[in-house]
Design an enzyme around this catalytic site. Structure first.
Site, PDB file in Angstrom:
ATOM      1  N   HIS A 156       0.744  -1.251  -0.182  1.00 20.28           N
ATOM      2  CA  HIS A 156       0.028   0.020   0.123  1.00 20.28           C
ATOM      3  C   HIS A 156       0.987   1.273  -0.086  1.00 20.28           C
ATOM      4  O   HIS A 156       1.732   1.361   0.859  1.00 20.28           O
ATOM      5  CB  HIS A 156      -1.162   0.076   1.285  1.00 20.28           C
ATOM      6  CG  HIS A 156      -2.078  -1.101   1.054  1.00 20.28           C
ATOM      7  ND1 HIS A 156      -2.527  -1.861   2.269  1.00 20.28           N
ATOM      8  CD2 HIS A 156      -2.724  -1.430   0.036  1.00 20.28           C
ATOM      9  CE1 HIS A 156      -3.629  -2.525   1.586  1.00 20.28           C
ATOM     10  NE2 HIS A 156      -3.527  -2.327   0.417  1.00 20.28           N
TER      11      HIS A 156
ATOM     12  N   ARG B  85       0.972   4.480   0.539  1.00 19.99           N
ATOM     13  CA  ARG B  85       1.089   5.512   1.398  1.00 19.99           C
ATOM     14  C   ARG B  85       1.829   4.943   2.958  1.00 19.99           C
ATOM     15  O   ARG B  85       1.923   5.665   3.675  1.00 19.99           O
ATOM     16  CB  ARG B  85      -0.369   5.988   1.821  1.00 19.99           C
ATOM     17  CG  ARG B  85      -1.417   4.973   2.567  1.00 19.99           C
ATOM     18  CD  ARG B  85      -2.537   5.802   2.401  1.00 19.99           C
ATOM     19  NE  ARG B  85      -3.811   4.443   2.929  1.00 19.99           N
ATOM     20  CZ  ARG B  85      -5.068   4.693   2.585  1.00 19.99           C
ATOM     21  NH1 ARG B  85      -5.391   5.893   2.003  1.00 19.99           N
ATOM     22  NH2 ARG B  85      -5.884   4.017   3.271  1.00 19.99           N
ATOM     23  N   GLU B  86       1.887   3.651   2.965  1.00 19.19           N
ATOM     24  CA  GLU B  86       2.255   3.064   4.269  1.00 19.19           C
ATOM     25  C   GLU B  86       3.812   3.043   4.357  1.00 19.19           C
ATOM     26  O   GLU B  86       4.545   2.078   4.323  1.00 19.19           O
ATOM     27  CB  GLU B  86       1.578   1.697   4.192  1.00 19.19           C
ATOM     28  CG  GLU B  86      -0.065   1.651   4.508  1.00 19.19           C
ATOM     29  CD  GLU B  86      -0.563   0.399   4.502  1.00 19.19           C
ATOM     30  OE1 GLU B  86      -0.145  -0.429   4.589  1.00 19.19           O
ATOM     31  OE2 GLU B  86      -1.891   0.347   4.241  1.00 19.19           O
TER      32      GLU B  86
ATOM     33  N   ARG C 228      -3.405   4.907  -2.016  1.00 21.96           N
ATOM     34  CA  ARG C 228      -3.026   3.421  -1.500  1.00 21.96           C
ATOM     35  C   ARG C 228      -2.357   2.536  -2.688  1.00 21.96           C
ATOM     36  O   ARG C 228      -1.938   1.471  -2.504  1.00 21.96           O
ATOM     37  CB  ARG C 228      -4.187   3.010  -0.918  1.00 21.96           C
ATOM     38  CG  ARG C 228      -4.517   1.730  -0.448  1.00 21.96           C
ATOM     39  CD  ARG C 228      -5.795   1.402   0.106  1.00 21.96           C
ATOM     40  NE  ARG C 228      -6.387   0.185   0.207  1.00 21.96           N
ATOM     41  CZ  ARG C 228      -6.109  -0.702   1.461  1.00 21.96           C
ATOM     42  NH1 ARG C 228      -5.513   0.230   2.573  1.00 21.96           N
ATOM     43  NH2 ARG C 228      -6.641  -2.047   1.430  1.00 21.96           N
TER      44      ARG C 228
ATOM     45  N   ASN D 109      -3.568  -5.557  -2.418  1.00 21.39           N
ATOM     46  CA  ASN D 109      -3.877  -6.436  -1.412  1.00 21.39           C
ATOM     47  C   ASN D 109      -5.583  -7.023  -1.616  1.00 21.39           C
ATOM     48  O   ASN D 109      -5.712  -7.565  -0.474  1.00 21.39           O
ATOM     49  CB  ASN D 109      -3.446  -5.730  -0.047  1.00 21.39           C
ATOM     50  CG  ASN D 109      -3.104  -6.867   1.177  1.00 21.39           C
ATOM     51  OD1 ASN D 109      -2.616  -7.800   0.553  1.00 21.39           O
ATOM     52  ND2 ASN D 109      -3.265  -6.807   2.188  1.00 21.39           N
ATOM     53  N   ARG D 110      -5.932  -6.766  -2.672  1.00 22.34           N
ATOM     54  CA  ARG D 110      -7.298  -7.540  -2.986  1.00 22.34           C
ATOM     55  C   ARG D 110      -7.149  -8.126  -4.154  1.00 22.34           C
ATOM     56  O   ARG D 110      -8.135  -8.835  -4.946  1.00 22.34           O
ATOM     57  CB  ARG D 110      -8.435  -6.590  -3.025  1.00 22.34           C
ATOM     58  CG  ARG D 110      -8.509  -5.741  -1.696  1.00 22.34           C
ATOM     59  CD  ARG D 110      -9.103  -6.709  -0.426  1.00 22.34           C
ATOM     60  NE  ARG D 110      -9.318  -5.844   0.567  1.00 22.34           N
ATOM     61  CZ  ARG D 110      -8.519  -5.506   1.573  1.00 22.34           C
ATOM     62  NH1 ARG D 110      -7.260  -5.938   1.268  1.00 22.34           N
ATOM     63  NH2 ARG D 110      -8.817  -4.818   2.439  1.00 22.34           N
TER      64      ARG D 110
ATOM     65  N   SER E 143       0.822  -0.536   7.484  1.00 20.84           N
ATOM     66  CA  SER E 143       0.212   0.326   8.834  1.00 20.84           C
ATOM     67  C   SER E 143      -1.220   0.832   8.535  1.00 20.84           C
ATOM     68  O   SER E 143      -1.571   0.876   7.261  1.00 20.84           O
ATOM     69  CB  SER E 143       1.008   1.632   8.721  1.00 20.84           C
ATOM     70  OG  SER E 143       0.873   2.438   7.648  1.00 20.84           O
ATOM     71  N   TYR E 144      -1.822   1.216   9.524  1.00 20.28           N
ATOM     72  CA  TYR E 144      -1.438   0.993  10.887  1.00 20.28           C
ATOM     73  C   TYR E 144      -2.476   0.415  11.669  1.00 20.28           C
ATOM     74  O   TYR E 144      -3.438  -0.067  11.336  1.00 20.28           O
ATOM     75  CB  TYR E 144      -1.215   2.518  11.218  1.00 20.28           C
ATOM     76  CG  TYR E 144      -2.566   3.415  11.198  1.00 20.28           C
ATOM     77  CD1 TYR E 144      -3.471   3.508  12.340  1.00 20.28           C
ATOM     78  CD2 TYR E 144      -2.771   4.182   9.874  1.00 20.28           C
ATOM     79  CE1 TYR E 144      -4.643   4.273  12.250  1.00 20.28           C
ATOM     80  CE2 TYR E 144      -4.024   4.869   9.996  1.00 20.28           C
ATOM     81  CZ  TYR E 144      -4.758   5.047  10.999  1.00 20.28           C
ATOM     82  OH  TYR E 144      -5.842   5.557  10.866  1.00 20.28           O
TER      83      TYR E 144
ATOM     84  N   GLU F  49       0.743  -4.620  11.424  1.00 19.46           N
ATOM     85  CA  GLU F  49       0.117  -3.274  11.040  1.00 19.46           C
ATOM     86  C   GLU F  49       0.970  -2.390  11.957  1.00 19.46           C
ATOM     87  O   GLU F  49       0.767  -2.674  13.388  1.00 19.46           O
ATOM     88  CB  GLU F  49      -1.525  -3.334  11.440  1.00 19.46           C
ATOM     89  CG  GLU F  49      -2.285  -4.044  10.496  1.00 19.46           C
ATOM     90  CD  GLU F  49      -2.311  -3.190   8.924  1.00 19.46           C
ATOM     91  OE1 GLU F  49      -1.668  -2.057   8.822  1.00 19.46           O
ATOM     92  OE2 GLU F  49      -3.118  -3.890   8.280  1.00 19.46           O
TER      93      GLU F  49
HETATM   94  O1  0X9 Z   1      -6.752  -4.227   4.323  1.00 21.12           O
HETATM   95  C1  0X9 Z   1      -5.653  -4.362   4.196  1.00 21.12           C
HETATM   96  O2  0X9 Z   1      -5.256  -4.834   3.191  1.00 21.12           O
HETATM   97  C2  0X9 Z   1      -4.788  -4.360   5.664  1.00 21.12           C
HETATM   98  N1  0X9 Z   1      -4.906  -3.319   6.531  1.00 21.12           N
HETATM   99  S1  0X9 Z   1      -4.448  -1.768   5.635  1.00 21.12           S
HETATM  100  O3  0X9 Z   1      -4.751  -0.748   6.518  1.00 21.12           O
HETATM  101  N2  0X9 Z   1      -3.040  -1.866   5.491  1.00 21.12           N
HETATM  102  O4  0X9 Z   1      -4.953  -1.829   4.386  1.00 21.12           O
HETATM  103  C3  0X9 Z   1      -4.879  -5.821   6.161  1.00 21.12           C
HETATM  104  C4  0X9 Z   1      -4.770  -6.998   5.725  1.00 21.12           C
HETATM  105  C5  0X9 Z   1      -4.852  -8.188   6.715  1.00 21.12           C
HETATM  106  N3  0X9 Z   1      -5.011  -9.340   5.864  1.00 21.12           N
HETATM  107  C6  0X9 Z   1      -6.151  -9.922   5.516  1.00 21.12           C
HETATM  108  N4  0X9 Z   1      -7.236  -9.440   5.855  1.00 21.12           N
HETATM  109  N5  0X9 Z   1      -6.040 -11.093   4.945  1.00 21.12           N
HETATM  110 ZN    ZN Z   2      -1.871  -1.814   3.941  1.00 22.52          ZN
END
Ligand code: 0X9
Ligand code: ZN
Length: 296
Positions: A64, A66-67, A115, A132-133, A185-186, A259
């Protein structure tokens, strides 16, 4: 060693990786990853004592954009592992300090709180996919035209070349890989799979024990209290996240999302003065985690 008194931009991270590889050419390898959507190289490093068949551990940071606080954690891991032969006898270390270079750049040049990636979407006002999706494990299209969403998952699993490269490398090294860690983060949390269900996974006790060893080591430095939680119950429901991919595809027995602490006005924008204390407390947590995983 890397600089920990300011945030490095992507060019500086790239230069640091190459400096390390020049200095420690006998124990390092450049990771073979795809180029980004905007054509940039992905710069990750494998650090190894060269003995074949060793177990391996993986860390990626700043998927991500911005992290920013996450990248110095990856740089600190590199600094520690090149300096300490005993760490290289523990495992082979795979470290990717900036997993989303296009987005990371954009967060330096245009929008501090960006992000996603920077891949184009049909709505030209809303580019980018949440990397991360976008992993190929229980990928879910959600609302497929919601391009402006911060968690837009892309047109399909692995639509993002950055994500596809990371995912495929993880599967390639799965025989040796035992631990996957994504640093974000975070929230001061150590999250374990899954993100799509609160149903306990088979080795949940081990995941909690290793995560707790890590949290204890972090707390021992300056008292920062990380909680160890299931992603879905500790945070929210998700599909296509990297940790669930690594775990769910059977590449590792241990997978986590760290995080880090919040900072600044928006949580994601801590001052540079927060870098050093963060890496000083999180590195012992990383080491405790690796030691636990490799002895269990
Ligand atoms: O939502 C996310 O991708 C992560 N949090 S963030 O605030 N950095 O975006 C958490 C991901 C945790 N892992 C899973 N949910 N599988
Ligand atoms: Zn993240």
């Amino acid at each position: 060693a890397a600089a920990y008194d300011r945030f490095l931009d992507y060019m500086e991270v790239h230069m640091f990786i190459h400096e390390v590889m020049d200095t420690y050419y006998d124990i390092t390898h450049h990771l073979d990853l795809a180029n980004t959507t905007l054509g940039q190289g992905m710069h990750g490093i494998k650090i190894t004592n060269g003995q074949p068949g060793q177990k391996a551990v993986w860390f990626d940071c700043a998927i991500h954009a911005r992290e920013w606080l996450s990248t110095p954690v990856c740089l600190r891991i590199i600094d520690e592992v090149v300096a300490n032969p005993a760490l290289r006898d523990l495992a082979d270390w795979y470290i990717l300090p900036v997993a989303n270079p296009d987005g990371y750049d954009y967060s330096f040049t245009d929008d501090r709180f960006w992000r996603k990636t920077r891949s184009p979407n049909p709505d030209a006002n809303c580019p980018g996919t949440d990397p991360n999706r976008n992993f190929d494990f229980l990928w879910d299209a959600g609302n497929p035209t919601d391009y402006c969403s911060e968690v837009y998952p892309g047109t399909g699993a692995f639509s993002e070349p950055e994500v596809k490269g990371i995912g495929n490398l993880i599967l390639d090294i799965a025989d040796n890989l035992v631990l996957y860690v994504a640093v974000h983060s975070y929230g001061e949390m150590i999250l374990y799979p899954y993100g799509h269900t609160v149903e306990p996974v088979p080795n949940v006790d081990q995941l909690i024990a290793a995560g707790t060893a890590s949290a204890d080591a972090i707390a021992a430095v300056a008292g920062t209290a990380y909680t160890v939680e299931n992603s879905a119950s500790g945070l929210y429901f998700t599909y296509g996240a990297s940790d669930d991919f690594a775990y769910g595809r059977g590449a590792v027995e241990f997978a986590y999302t760290f995080e880090l602490s919040a900072g600044g006005s928006g949580g994601f924008d801590p001052p540079a003065s927060q870098i050093q204390p963060t890496v000083d407390e999180v590195w012992p947590g990383i080491l405790a985690l690796v030691e636990y995983v490799l002895s269990n």
